[in-house]
Write a protein that holds these residues in place. Structure first.
Motif, mmCIF file in Angstrom:
data_model
loop_
_atom_site.group_PDB
_atom_site.id
_atom_site.type_symbol
_atom_site.label_atom_id
_atom_site.label_comp_id
_atom_site.label_asym_id
_atom_site.label_seq_id
_atom_site.Cartn_x
_atom_site.Cartn_y
_atom_site.Cartn_z
ATOM 1 N N SER A 30 0.762 -1.253 0.065
ATOM 2 C CA SER A 30 -0.019 0.143 -0.093
ATOM 3 C C SER A 30 0.748 1.336 -0.052
ATOM 4 O O SER A 30 1.833 1.520 0.875
ATOM 5 C CB SER A 30 -1.066 0.085 1.248
ATOM 6 N N CYS A 31 0.410 2.338 -1.005
ATOM 7 C CA CYS A 31 0.991 3.627 -0.929
ATOM 8 C C CYS A 31 2.493 3.851 -1.160
ATOM 9 O O CYS A 31 3.126 2.950 -1.191
ATOM 10 C CB CYS A 31 0.208 4.346 0.639
ATOM 11 N N ALA A 32 2.818 5.071 -1.460
ATOM 12 C CA ALA A 32 4.116 5.499 -1.828
ATOM 13 C C ALA A 32 5.139 5.276 -0.557
ATOM 14 O O ALA A 32 4.770 5.476 0.531
ATOM 15 C CB ALA A 32 4.006 6.887 -2.425
ATOM 16 N N ALA A 33 6.494 4.908 -1.041
ATOM 17 C CA ALA A 33 7.379 5.067 -0.177
ATOM 18 C C ALA A 33 8.586 5.359 -0.524
ATOM 19 O O ALA A 33 8.726 5.056 -1.973
ATOM 20 C CB ALA A 33 7.634 3.491 0.648
ATOM 21 N N LEU A 34 9.474 6.026 -0.117
ATOM 22 C CA LEU A 34 10.878 6.405 -0.838
ATOM 23 C C LEU A 34 11.776 5.318 -0.983
ATOM 24 O O LEU A 34 11.675 4.390 -0.220
ATOM 25 C CB LEU A 34 11.699 7.441 0.071
ATOM 26 N N ASP A 35 12.428 5.339 -2.310
ATOM 27 C CA ASP A 35 13.313 4.463 -2.748
ATOM 28 C C ASP A 35 14.510 4.859 -2.079
ATOM 29 O O ASP A 35 15.420 6.074 -2.475
ATOM 30 C CB ASP A 35 13.297 4.661 -4.231
ATOM 31 N N GLY A 36 15.005 4.099 -1.118
ATOM 32 C CA GLY A 36 16.178 4.467 -0.399
ATOM 33 C C GLY A 36 17.557 4.333 -1.174
ATOM 34 O O GLY A 36 18.581 4.625 -0.677
ATOM 35 N N ARG A 37 17.310 3.493 -2.172
ATOM 36 C CA ARG A 37 18.549 3.018 -3.100
ATOM 37 C C ARG A 37 18.540 4.183 -4.103
ATOM 38 O O ARG A 37 19.690 4.051 -4.930
ATOM 39 C CB ARG A 37 18.267 1.533 -3.592
ATOM 40 N N ASP A 38 17.937 5.244 -4.340
ATOM 41 C CA ASP A 38 18.021 6.116 -5.303
ATOM 42 C C ASP A 38 19.007 7.127 -4.926
ATOM 43 O O ASP A 38 18.895 8.037 -3.989
ATOM 44 C CB ASP A 38 16.587 6.943 -5.668
ATOM 45 N N THR A 39 20.216 7.182 -5.291
ATOM 46 C CA THR A 39 21.154 7.829 -4.944
ATOM 47 C C THR A 39 20.846 9.345 -5.104
ATOM 48 O O THR A 39 21.472 10.140 -4.472
ATOM 49 C CB THR A 39 22.719 7.589 -5.593
ATOM 50 N N ARG A 40 20.257 9.767 -6.304
ATOM 51 C CA ARG A 40 19.869 11.162 -6.414
ATOM 52 C C ARG A 40 18.984 11.718 -5.602
ATOM 53 O O ARG A 40 18.963 12.880 -5.171
ATOM 54 C CB ARG A 40 19.335 11.300 -7.942
ATOM 55 N N LEU A 41 18.168 10.797 -4.863
ATOM 56 C CA LEU A 41 17.191 11.248 -3.959
ATOM 57 C C LEU A 41 18.054 11.608 -2.735
ATOM 58 O O LEU A 41 17.834 12.583 -1.959
ATOM 59 C CB LEU A 41 16.065 10.283 -3.926
ATOM 60 N N LEU A 42 18.888 10.707 -2.421
ATOM 61 C CA LEU A 42 19.707 10.805 -1.172
ATOM 62 C C LEU A 42 20.563 12.129 -1.168
ATOM 63 O O LEU A 42 20.603 12.863 -0.178
ATOM 64 C CB LEU A 42 20.558 9.641 -0.866
ATOM 65 N N GLN A 43 21.004 12.376 -2.299
ATOM 66 C CA GLN A 43 21.892 13.498 -2.691
ATOM 67 C C GLN A 43 21.035 14.875 -2.411
ATOM 68 O O GLN A 43 21.233 15.806 -1.692
ATOM 69 C CB GLN A 43 22.514 13.654 -3.714
ATOM 70 N N TRP A 44 19.644 14.879 -2.865
ATOM 71 C CA TRP A 44 18.685 15.878 -2.800
ATOM 72 C C TRP A 44 18.176 16.093 -1.375
ATOM 73 O O TRP A 44 18.418 17.297 -0.871
ATOM 74 C CB TRP A 44 17.433 15.428 -3.694
#
Length: 344
Positions: free
Chosen positions: A240-254
């Motif tokens: 259910s529902c959205a969750a952040l993708d902790g493996r996305d390095t661009r997301l972590l950098q943001w």
């Protein structure tokens, strides 16, 4: 690089030492008096929203087998519980009737804050090729964050002697909250939100984030939880529902570059778990927790109730509000239930 007697090297891209050699607040330091005044200026109507679930929800222990609902009981004995009790039964001239209770509670069962003592990592802080179990800013497992066995061996109390959640309580967690509505874009099916998805949502909703803001992600997850009436279905919730993708390095950098002070979501763990495995031999099982709690000093809030606030902000064409969310001032605790209040 800042010098520190606890470590000779720090994780790449971390904030260790940036706020002082003994800092225990991380990016909560960015909530300055000026930032609080800016947050107060977001109050236009003076209306408040409670952002906490009832603390006996989700119900059961399907989200985490180690965490169970709180048990609320009267003080006193089983034979003389302090509930609907006369203040002094021997004195007929006294009219007081009193109730008094206590609770056994898993501090991270329901709406919560994670402290930096919640998740650490094996890391070579000494630069000698030997990873050690450490936490944010190089505080040591066994010395600063003390488990029962270490406590017994050393004759001291167990708990988070450093980095405990009480530090955030003393500082105060009050600042500008900024809400991003992920539910409206991705619906109730599980969707891993990476950098591109988050930017698309923020652009569509004209959301801007500034240094020191507390970013709140509305996914609808706690609405699904509440609809289950205390008997959650783990299989359904896991999809259910959205969750952040902790493996996305661009997301972590943001997250690093944005300089947000804290990250909140209405789902379990903020990030999708289990995270996909990488080819590397060593990795964090909870990459977003590793990035935020261990490297950056960004507290994580989980299982918040954001539905009512999100609807109000959407109707008003707003995304910002005053957020007041102090944890319990409970020395030594690694997490805390919280009853956040949004004021619009």
């Amino acid at each position: 690089m800042p010098s520190n007697p606890r470590w000779a090297r720090r994780p790449e891209g971390s904030t260790w030492g940036d706020f002082g050699p003994d800092d225990e607040l991380g990016r909560l330091n960015l909530i300055t008096p000026d930032k609080v005044r800016a947050a107060v200026a977001e109050v236009k109507e003076g209306r408040t929203f409670c952002l906490s679930l009832p603390l006996d929800r989700p119900g059961g222990n399907v989200l985490n087998p180690r965490r169970v609902p709180p048990v609320l009981t009267p003080t006193g004995t089983a034979e003389a519980p302090r509930f609907n009790a006369t203040l002094c039964a021997e004195d007929a001239s006294l009219v007081d009737v009193v109730s008094d209770d206590k609770v056994e509670i898993c501090l991270q069962y329901s709406t919560q804050w994670d402290s930096f003592a919640h998740v650490g990592a094996l890391f070579d802080v000494s630069g000698d090729g030997r990873p050690e179990p450490v936490y944010y800013n190089g505080f040591r497992a066994g010395a600063d964050i003390v488990g029962p066995r270490d406590a017994e061996a050393r004759g001291i109390a167990s708990g988070a002697h450093r980095l405990g959640i009480h530090n955030a309580a003393v500082h105060g967690v009050q600042g500008r909250g900024v809400l991003v509505d992920l539910l409206s874009l991705f619906g109730r099916e599980r969707h891993l939100v990476g950098y591109d998805d988050l930017m698309r949502a923020m652009d569509a909703q004209a959301v801007t984030v500034e240094e020191g803001d507390i970013l709140c992600l509305y996914t609808g997850f706690t609405q699904v939880v509440m609809e289950m009436n205390g008997t959650p279905d783990g299989t359904i919730l896991g999809k259910s529902c959205a969750a952040l993708d902790g493996r996305d390095t661009r997301l972590l950098q943001w997250i690093s570059d944005s300089r947000i002070s804290a990250l909140v979501a209405d789902n379990y763990a903020v990030e999708h778990l289990p995270a996909k495995r990488l080819a590397a031999t060593t990795q964090a099982a909870m990459p977003l927790h590793h990035h935020c709690l261990f490297r950056l000093g960004v507290p994580l809030g989980e299982l918040w109730w954001l539905a009512d606030l999100a609807a109000d902000l959407r109707a008003a064409g707003r995304s910002r509000f005053l957020l007041t969310a102090p944890p319990l001032r409970l020395p030594g605790a690694v997490g805390s239930p919280v009853t956040p209040i949004a004021t619009v």
